[in-house]
Each structure stands twice: as structure tokens, then as C-alpha cells.
Design a protein around this motif. Structure first.
Motif, PDB file in Angstrom:
ATOM      1  N   ASN A 209      39.495  60.900  67.190  1.00 47.75           N
ATOM      2  CA  ASN A 209      39.586  62.141  66.430  1.00 47.75           C
ATOM      3  C   ASN A 209      40.761  62.949  66.979  1.00 47.75           C
ATOM      4  N   GLY A 210      41.346  63.775  66.129  1.00 49.03           N
ATOM      5  CA  GLY A 210      42.473  64.567  66.614  1.00 49.03           C
ATOM      6  C   GLY A 210      42.726  65.807  65.775  1.00 49.03           C
ATOM      7  N   ALA A 211      43.004  66.941  66.459  1.00 52.23           N
ATOM      8  CA  ALA A 211      43.377  68.184  65.791  1.00 52.23           C
ATOM      9  C   ALA A 211      44.896  68.292  65.754  1.00 52.23           C
ATOM     10  N   MET A 212      45.385  69.325  65.094  1.00 53.31           N
ATOM     11  CA  MET A 212      46.824  69.522  64.967  1.00 53.31           C
ATOM     12  C   MET A 212      47.501  69.522  66.334  1.00 53.31           C
ATOM     13  N   GLY A 213      48.517  68.655  66.471  1.00 52.43           N
ATOM     14  CA  GLY A 213      49.293  68.585  67.698  1.00 52.43           C
ATOM     15  C   GLY A 213      48.756  67.652  68.754  1.00 52.43           C
ATOM     16  N   GLU A 214      47.540  67.147  68.588  1.00 47.47           N
ATOM     17  CA  GLU A 214      46.960  66.266  69.595  1.00 47.47           C
ATOM     18  C   GLU A 214      47.449  64.832  69.425  1.00 47.47           C
ATOM     19  N   GLN A 215      47.404  64.074  70.517  1.00 44.84           N
ATOM     20  CA  GLN A 215      47.799  62.670  70.512  1.00 44.84           C
ATOM     21  C   GLN A 215      46.583  61.801  70.146  1.00 44.84           C
ATOM     22  N   VAL A 216      46.800  60.846  69.240  1.00 40.03           N
ATOM     23  CA  VAL A 216      45.725  59.989  68.750  1.00 40.03           C
ATOM     24  C   VAL A 216      46.189  58.540  68.787  1.00 40.03           C
ATOM     25  N   ARG A 217      45.302  57.644  69.193  1.00 41.64           N
ATOM     26  CA  ARG A 217      45.609  56.212  69.147  1.00 41.64           C
ATOM     27  C   ARG A 217      45.337  55.675  67.744  1.00 41.64           C
ATOM     28  N   VAL A 218      46.192  54.781  67.315  1.00 41.53           N
ATOM     29  CA  VAL A 218      46.009  54.114  66.017  1.00 41.53           C
ATOM     30  C   VAL A 218      46.252  52.621  66.194  1.00 41.53           C
ATOM     31  N   ARG A 219      45.617  51.843  65.315  1.00 38.56           N
ATOM     32  CA  ARG A 219      45.818  50.396  65.322  1.00 38.56           C
ATOM     33  C   ARG A 219      46.571  50.023  64.050  1.00 38.56           C
ATOM     34  N   ALA A 220      47.755  49.454  64.246  1.00 37.39           N
ATOM     35  CA  ALA A 220      48.580  49.061  63.100  1.00 37.39           C
ATOM     36  C   ALA A 220      48.116  47.720  62.538  1.00 37.39           C
ATOM     37  N   GLY A 221      48.732  47.285  61.433  1.00 38.09           N
ATOM     38  CA  GLY A 221      48.329  46.050  60.771  1.00 38.09           C
ATOM     39  C   GLY A 221      48.489  44.821  61.634  1.00 38.09           C
ATOM     40  N   ASP A 222      49.432  44.851  62.563  1.00 39.59           N
ATOM     41  CA  ASP A 222      49.642  43.707  63.454  1.00 39.59           C
ATOM     42  C   ASP A 222      48.781  43.796  64.708  1.00 39.59           C
ATOM     43  N   ARG A 223      47.751  44.674  64.655  1.00 34.99           N
ATOM     44  CA  ARG A 223      46.809  44.891  65.761  1.00 34.99           C
ATOM     45  C   ARG A 223      47.434  45.613  66.955  1.00 34.99           C
ATOM     46  N   LYS A 224      48.645  46.022  66.799  1.00 33.26           N
ATOM     47  CA  LYS A 224      49.319  46.730  67.888  1.00 33.26           C
ATOM     48  C   LYS A 224      48.764  48.159  67.989  1.00 33.26           C
ATOM     49  N   ILE A 225      48.517  48.621  69.213  1.00 37.18           N
ATOM     50  CA  ILE A 225      47.997  49.981  69.437  1.00 37.18           C
ATOM     51  C   ILE A 225      49.169  50.933  69.676  1.00 37.18           C
ATOM     52  N   LEU A 226      49.220  51.994  68.907  1.00 36.76           N
ATOM     53  CA  LEU A 226      50.271  52.999  69.022  1.00 36.76           C
ATOM     54  C   LEU A 226      49.637  54.372  69.266  1.00 36.76           C
ATOM     55  N   ARG A 227      50.463  55.306  69.670  1.00 36.38           N
ATOM     56  CA  ARG A 227      50.011  56.694  69.836  1.00 36.38           C
ATOM     57  C   ARG A 227      50.864  57.599  68.964  1.00 36.38           C
ATOM     58  N   GLY A 228      50.190  58.456  68.223  1.00 37.60           N
ATOM     59  CA  GLY A 228      50.920  59.383  67.364  1.00 37.60           C
ATOM     60  C   GLY A 228      50.413  60.807  67.514  1.00 37.60           C
ATOM     61  N   ARG A 229      51.245  61.750  67.127  1.00 37.49           N
ATOM     62  CA  ARG A 229      50.900  63.181  67.191  1.00 37.49           C
ATOM     63  C   ARG A 229      50.458  63.645  65.809  1.00 37.49           C
ATOM     64  N   VAL A 230      49.314  64.317  65.749  1.00 38.68           N
ATOM     65  CA  VAL A 230      48.774  64.773  64.467  1.00 38.68           C
ATOM     66  C   VAL A 230      49.662  65.883  63.911  1.00 38.68           C
ATOM     67  N   ILE A 231      50.127  65.684  62.662  1.00 36.85           N
ATOM     68  CA  ILE A 231      50.988  66.690  62.026  1.00 36.85           C
ATOM     69  C   ILE A 231      50.382  67.214  60.729  1.00 36.85           C
ATOM     70  N   GLY A 232      49.203  66.712  60.367  1.00 38.74           N
ATOM     71  CA  GLY A 232      48.553  67.164  59.146  1.00 38.74           C
ATOM     72  C   GLY A 232      47.326  66.314  58.877  1.00 38.74           C
ATOM     73  N   PRO A 233      46.592  66.591  57.781  1.00 34.36           N
ATOM     74  CA  PRO A 233      45.420  65.786  57.450  1.00 34.36           C
ATOM     75  C   PRO A 233      45.792  64.308  57.257  1.00 34.36           C
ATOM     76  N   ARG A 234      45.230  63.443  58.094  1.00 28.35           N
ATOM     77  CA  ARG A 234      45.460  62.001  58.054  1.00 28.35           C
ATOM     78  C   ARG A 234      46.930  61.629  58.194  1.00 28.35           C
ATOM     79  N   ARG A 235      47.682  62.446  58.891  1.00 23.79           N
ATOM     80  CA  ARG A 235      49.116  62.168  59.079  1.00 23.79           C
ATOM     81  C   ARG A 235      49.475  62.318  60.552  1.00 23.79           C
ATOM     82  N   LEU A 236      50.209  61.312  61.063  1.00 19.82           N
ATOM     83  CA  LEU A 236      50.661  61.328  62.445  1.00 19.82           C
ATOM     84  C   LEU A 236      52.138  61.029  62.510  1.00 19.82           C
TER      85      LEU A 236
END
Length: 240
Positions: A209-236
Motif C-alpha cells: 500500500n502507498g500514499a502520495m510520495g511513498e515508495q512502493v514495490r511492484v512486480r512487472a510482467g517479467d517478474r522483476k521487482i521494482l520500486r516506484g514513488r506514488v504520484i497519483g491514484p494507481r500511478r507510480l
């Protein structure tokens, strides 16, 4: 005729040391009072200037022990760099020119009262409520008598979520709120990779889970784990 005169003089002499002592005492106390007046004025000015950056200064009471500051020429007050607050009970250091021109440092206490505005809710709110502008109002109080973690800016908390029940007209405290999660675990989200002169987006699965500006882990289609910053609803965003 001479003997009675000597007797009268002898009767007067026991009072002379008392009179002299009283005269010196008055002179000494007058000097100490003048020194303490200057010291109190300078400390008050310093604390008023510092606390004035927080809110409206309602009063400053300086505690100056006469015995300690009786010989403090040209007092120069300062605030010790110890992380203390500039309101409530405050410790103040004073540089003094003592006897023989020796520089000494002494300390005193002062009470500083500051009037501020703080945020409260207009009506009771249940846990999980999303804060709106209509839920909030400003109240006024003495900062030294309020909890340390009160909220003073209503705009900063609009859209946040109550983590517990909120009672009307009570000071709103930081621990009672949490930024609303714009990304939730298990959601499909859009991840935007940004670099010099380009921007690429792709879908991924949120692992946190992540609020605005927080770092969130995501799993891409190739199973690779990335980290992104929340910039909006369902957007990193990932800045490369």
C-alpha cells in the motif's frame, strides 16, 4: 564635665556599624537590582524574538536568582543548542563579565507563553473517515498547554484518513491521521519510467500500500521487482 560627654559618645558608637552596614546593603541591592533589570530585559527580548516565529507571544517571565547574577556586567543571553523548545519552561545561558574582567557563563530559567491556532474537527468522526475541508476548523490556545504533536495547518491534512475516532473540539494530533493510500496491494498500477528526454509506462502489480510520495514495490510482467514513488491514484514513477 568631660566624662559625661565621653559617656554620651560611647552610647552612640554601637549604632555606627549598623548604620554603615545598612548603607552598604542598600547600595549593593540597588546595583544588583539594576543588573537584574537589564538582564531580564535582554532575556525577554531574546525569547520574544525566538518564540515570535512560532505564534503570538503572550508573556515571558524570567527567573533571575539575585545571588547568582549580582555581579554580571553587560549580560549577553543566548539559547543553548540542546534541541529545547522555545516556549514553556526554557533554559537560557548568559555570558557575563565578572570581577577582574573574567568572562563567565551562567544559566537561568524562564517561562514563555505563546498563543497559536490549531486544528480540530467540527463533529465526531469515525475511524477510516476521509478528512474534508468542511470537517475542520481552527481553535486558539496556549501552545505550552497543548500536546506537542498538534496539527496547525488544516490544508496539509485534507484527504488524509482518521486512524481512530476523532472527537469534536479536541486538538487534532498527528498520530490520529494517516495519508490516504492511493495504491493498494494487489492492484494493477501504471509505472512510469522517466529519464533525460524520454518517458515510458508499463503495467505492474502493487506489492504494498502507498500514499502520495511513498515508495512502493511492484512486480512487472517479467517478474522483476521494482520500486516506484506514488504520484497519483494507481500511478507510480521511477526516476532513472
Amino acid at each position: 564635665m568631660r566624662q559625661p560627654t565621653r559617656q554620651r559618645q560611647a552610647r552612640r558608637r554601637p549604632w555606627q556599624p549598623i548604620i554603615v552596614a545598612l548603607a552598604f546593603g542598600l547600595l549593593f541591592s540597588g546595583g544588583a537590582g539594576a543588573t537584574n533589570d537589564v538582564l531580564s530585559q535582554r532575556v525577554t527580548q531574546l525569547l520574544t524574538r525566538q518564540a515570535g516565529e512560532i505564534g503570538e507571544v503572550a508573556g515571558v517571565k524570567v527567573h533571575t536568582p539575585s545571588a547568582v547574577f549580582a555581579h554580571c556586567d553587560d549580560p549577553q543571553p543566548f539559547l543553548p543548542d540542546n534541541g529545547q523548545r522555545h516556549y514553556g519552561r526554557v533554559s537560557v545561558g548568559v555570558h557575563c563579565e565578572g570581577p577582574g574582567g573574567r568572562r563567565q557563563t551562567r544559566y537561568l530559567q524562564a517561562d514563555v507563553s505563546v498563543r497559536v491556532h490549531y486544528v480540530t474537527v467540527t463533529h465526531d468522526l469515525t475511524r477510516g473517515s476521509v478528512i474534508t475541508r468542511d470537517d475542520l476548523r481552527l481553535a486558539e490556545g496556549r501552545l505550552e498547554k497543548l500536546p506537542r504533536d498538534i496539527i496547525r495547518d488544516p490544508v496539509a491534512i485534507i484527504g488524509q484518513v482518521a486512524t481512530s475516532r476523532l472527537q469534536a473540539d479536541r486538538p487534532l494530533r498527528a498520530y490520529q491521521l494517516h495519508p490516504r493510500d492511493l495504491v493498494k496491494r494487489g492492484q494493477r498500477v501504471t509505472v512510469i519510467a522517466r529519464g533525460p528526454g524520454f518517458e515510458v509506462s508499463r503495467e505492474a502489480e502493487a506489492l504494498d500500500n502507498g500514499a502520495m510520495g511513498e515508495q512502493v514495490r511492484v512486480r512487472a510482467g517479467d517478474r522483476k521487482i521494482l520500486r516506484g514513488r506514488v504520484i497519483g491514484p494507481r500511478r507510480l514513477a521511477i526516476d532513472l
